[in-house]
Design a protein around this motif. Structure first.
Motif: not given
Length: 160
Positions: A100, A48, A98, A103-104
């Motif tokens: 994000s 990330d 999280p 999804e990442g």
């Protein structure tokens, strides 16, 4: 990356490591049980920009080890193009990860781990030390991160 006869500079090595963390999908995860028995497995991951995210079952040895021991070593590459990352581990349930990161991970690996049920845990690995080298001629200068900070001369701000 390709092997070169002239060692890469520190800024180039750091850039190459960051690109690999973005591009590659799998890495090696080293962990150890409470009795010290080592364990090494490949897992998919998501970077990330600050940490590596892994997902595995809490019931398998790697999941148990990562949940019990806050330290791990991750490895990218082969013996002629090495990246070693030592880091601190925190475990997260599906509800704690999280969005994000989830999804990442899904976008990078093609696996929506959030749909895999409560047997799985997310593990965030924050790097504390990173080394990278191409064969013997790059052993000098291989330490790129110490104490969780990149040692990038291009990012240093002169004092005063």
């Amino acid at each position: 990356m390709t092997n070169e006869t002239v060692p890469r500079g520190r800024a180039r090595r750091i850039r190459d490591v960051r690109e690999r963390l973005e591009r590659e999908k799998d890495l090696w995860v080293a962990s150890a049980g409470t009795d010290g028995t080592p364990y090494l497995v490949p897992l998919s991951f998501f970077w990330d920009g600050d940490a590596v995210w892994l997902v595995t079952r809490l019931s398998n040895p790697t999941g148990r080890h990562l949940a019990a021991n806050p330290r791990t070593r991750l490895a990218l590459g082969d013996t002629r193009d090495v990246v070693l990352l030592d880091g601190r581990v925190t475990a997260h349930t599906h509800h704690q990860v999280p969005p994000s990161a989830a999804e990442g991970f899904r976008a990078k690996t093609g696996w929506d781990a959030l749909r895999s049920g409560p047997a799985y845990r997310w593990f965030r690995v924050r790097p504390t030390e990173i080394q990278a080298w191409h064969e013997e001629h790059e052993l000098a200068g291989r330490q790129l991160m110490t104490g969780g900070e990149w040692d990038d001369p291009a990012e240093r701000v002169p004092a005063g």
